[in-house]
Design a protein around this motif. Structure first.
Motif, mmCIF file in Angstrom:
data_model
loop_
_atom_site.group_PDB
_atom_site.id
_atom_site.type_symbol
_atom_site.label_atom_id
_atom_site.label_comp_id
_atom_site.label_asym_id
_atom_site.label_seq_id
_atom_site.Cartn_x
_atom_site.Cartn_y
_atom_site.Cartn_z
ATOM 1 N N ASN B 18 0.826 -1.209 0.000
ATOM 2 C CA ASN B 18 0.000 0.000 0.000
ATOM 3 C C ASN B 18 0.864 1.264 0.000
ATOM 4 O O ASN B 18 1.769 1.405 0.830
ATOM 5 C CB ASN B 18 -0.912 -0.013 1.225
ATOM 6 N N ILE B 19 0.549 2.161 -0.933
ATOM 7 C CA ILE B 19 1.429 3.312 -1.158
ATOM 8 C C ILE B 19 1.556 4.179 0.099
ATOM 9 O O ILE B 19 2.627 4.676 0.405
ATOM 10 C CB ILE B 19 0.935 4.128 -2.370
ATOM 11 N N VAL B 20 0.481 4.331 0.859
ATOM 12 C CA VAL B 20 0.544 5.199 2.041
ATOM 13 C C VAL B 20 1.088 4.426 3.241
ATOM 14 O O VAL B 20 2.040 4.847 3.896
ATOM 15 C CB VAL B 20 -0.847 5.761 2.389
ATOM 16 N N LEU B 21 0.481 3.283 3.524
ATOM 17 C CA LEU B 21 0.732 2.636 4.810
ATOM 18 C C LEU B 21 1.952 1.735 4.814
ATOM 19 O O LEU B 21 2.471 1.401 5.873
ATOM 20 C CB LEU B 21 -0.500 1.843 5.237
ATOM 21 N N VAL B 22 2.425 1.310 3.643
ATOM 22 C CA VAL B 22 3.626 0.484 3.631
ATOM 23 C C VAL B 22 4.811 1.249 3.039
ATOM 24 O O VAL B 22 5.903 1.243 3.596
ATOM 25 C CB VAL B 22 3.383 -0.842 2.886
ATOM 26 N N ALA B 149 -6.908 3.541 1.817
ATOM 27 C CA ALA B 149 -6.299 4.054 3.050
ATOM 28 C C ALA B 149 -7.020 5.316 3.510
ATOM 29 O O ALA B 149 -7.305 5.487 4.698
ATOM 30 C CB ALA B 149 -4.813 4.348 2.823
ATOM 31 N N LEU B 150 -7.345 6.206 2.547
ATOM 32 C CA LEU B 150 -8.018 7.452 2.892
ATOM 33 C C LEU B 150 -9.410 7.193 3.463
ATOM 34 O O LEU B 150 -9.839 7.853 4.409
ATOM 35 C CB LEU B 150 -8.132 8.338 1.638
ATOM 36 N N LEU B 151 -10.118 6.204 2.863
ATOM 37 C CA LEU B 151 -11.479 5.905 3.320
ATOM 38 C C LEU B 151 -11.461 5.335 4.734
ATOM 39 O O LEU B 151 -12.255 5.746 5.585
ATOM 40 C CB LEU B 151 -12.148 4.909 2.375
ATOM 41 N N ILE B 152 -10.546 4.373 4.990
ATOM 42 C CA ILE B 152 -10.488 3.777 6.325
ATOM 43 C C ILE B 152 -10.172 4.863 7.353
ATOM 44 O O ILE B 152 -10.826 4.993 8.392
ATOM 45 C CB ILE B 152 -9.412 2.670 6.381
ATOM 46 N N MET B 153 -9.170 5.695 7.019
ATOM 47 C CA MET B 153 -8.756 6.760 7.928
ATOM 48 C C MET B 153 -9.908 7.739 8.150
ATOM 49 O O MET B 153 -10.152 8.164 9.284
ATOM 50 C CB MET B 153 -7.560 7.474 7.302
ATOM 51 N N GLY B 154 -10.620 8.089 7.067
ATOM 52 C CA GLY B 154 -11.750 9.021 7.185
ATOM 53 C C GLY B 154 -12.800 8.483 8.131
ATOM 54 O O GLY B 154 -13.320 9.194 8.994
#
Lengths: 202, 194
Positions: B18-22, B149-154
């Motif tokens: 994952n581009i953001v989290l990994v 990632a954005l949706l989960i975080m949101g």
């Protein structure tokens, strides 16, 4: 020419307005490459070099660059110095290139550099822009080294998760909370607004 | 290109890499625009769109212009200019063609130029040596991973609004720690093999 007090403020900007923990700029390389102290120093100094050079040239050209095309012009200047660093590291520091090579081209999109170009170098004379570049660059390097030391130390006692991205996020979050606390205690009134917004209106 | 290989590119782009989290790229918009679910979705889709087009254009320019002319060292300058021009073009085209989409994305569009996920993916595609089909599939899945990632975080942050958080952790610090725990979950899936 600016007076001595302003010069001193600019020179201390890297600590007081630390680009990582206070301004929250350049988070991606901070989390990705603060896994060891040596990576932190390498990427920090590479970024500082680009920041100093781009501040110098943008400040020199600030009266020539038309306002409408200033962002593309800044990006070209920054990308030029990034390419210089990229070629230098690839040729002379192969070990460093293997560990942080992928993040060197990404210095172009590091918000610290474009942010300082827009907020400082485009409005101030050459000398103070260079001082600002040195101060901010060293402030960035210092933050990376601090995080690198913590993460490497924790990994050395067996908590290897702290060298992964997950650990980077967590160490960064905890340090930012600590900075909030320290700054709040130091000058509560000035920072209160900033702090109550959770540091998100920048 | 076999189907299983493409599938592994998709899984790695969306989840295991994952581009953001990994890979920890694109964290600025991830922290800045994840306060609400809708804005997270808008930003995610805008980034996916720019990501796919820019890595495709960068790929074509790299292999058909820079390599034949032996100007490979100009990669960084050329790529960032392409991305800046594309974002500007997209801005103009969307304003004309679909004002409603433009209004919902408008705020985030300009920010995409300095999203390091876009430049990072364009560079990665070259350094992995992908072919053109894999490039597109990779770019789509990286964009979807970013959106995920954005949706989960949101979703988490919408709930965090009403929960009690220690004073000095409010805002970014707690968001970063949440992201750290999410990153552990994502890297825990790294053992998936095909």
């Amino acid at each position: 020419m600016i007076n001595k007090k302003e010069l001193k403020e600019t020179a201390l900007g890297g600590i007081i307005n630390n680009p990582v923990f206070v301004l929250v700029l350049g988070t991606c390389p901070t989390i990705a490459k603060s896994d060891t102290v040596s990576n932190g120093i390498g990427l920090g100094l590479a970024t500082a070099f680009v920041l100093i050079c781009s501040n110098l040239f943008i400040s020199l050209l600030r009266k020539i660059i038309p306002d409408k095309v200033r962002l593309p012009a800044y990006i070209v200047i920054i990308a030029t110095f990034v390419t210089i660093v990229q070629l230098f590291v690839a040729k002379f520091l192969p070990d460093l290139n293997a560990s942080i090579g992928a993040f060197i081209p990404l210095i172009v999109v590091n918000c610290i550099i474009l942010g300082r170009a827009e907020a400082f170098a485009s409005k101030n004379d050459v000398l103070s822009s260079v001082i600002d570049g040195v101060s901010m660059g060293l402030g960035f390097t210092l933050s990376l080294v601090l995080m690198g030391a913590i993460r490497q130390g924790l990994a050395a006692i067996g908590l290897t998760i702290f060298q992964a991205t997950a650990g980077g996020f967590i160490v960064f979050g905890l340090l930012m909370a600590l900075f909030n606390y320290v700054l709040y205690k130091a000058d509560g009134h000035k920072r209160r607004v900033l702090f109550e917004n959770g540091g998100e209106d920048r | 290109m076999s189907l299983t290989l493409l599938l592994s590119v998709v899984i790695s782009g969306v989840i295991t890499n994952n581009i953001v989290l990994v890979q920890s790229l694109g964290i600025c918009p991830f922290l800045g625009v994840s306060k609400k679910l809708d804005s997270g979705l808008g930003m995610g889709l805008a980034v996916t769109f720019v990501l796919v087009i820019s890595s495709l254009v960068c790929y074509i320019l790299y292999y058909f212009v820079l390599v034949p002319l032996d100007y490979v060292y100009l990669q960084t300058i050329v790529f960032i200019l392409i991305i800046a021009v594309l974002v500007q073009l997209l801005d103009i085209v969307l304003k004309k063609v679909s004002p409603s989409l433009y209004n919902s994305l408008g705020v985030y569009l300009a920010l995409i130029t300095t999203n390091c996920a876009v430049l990072g993916t364009a560079n990665n595609v070259i350094s992995y040596g992908y072919d053109i089909l894999t490039t597109v599939v990779h770019a789509v899945s990286v964009g979807l991973g970013f959106t995920l990632a954005l949706l989960i975080m949101g979703g988490i942050r919408e709930r965090m609004e009403i929960s009690r958080i220690p004073k000095f952790f409010k805002g970014l610090p707690i968001a970063l720690i949440t992201a750290g725990i999410m990153a552990m979950a994502f890297s825990g899936l790294g053992g998936l093999t095909f």
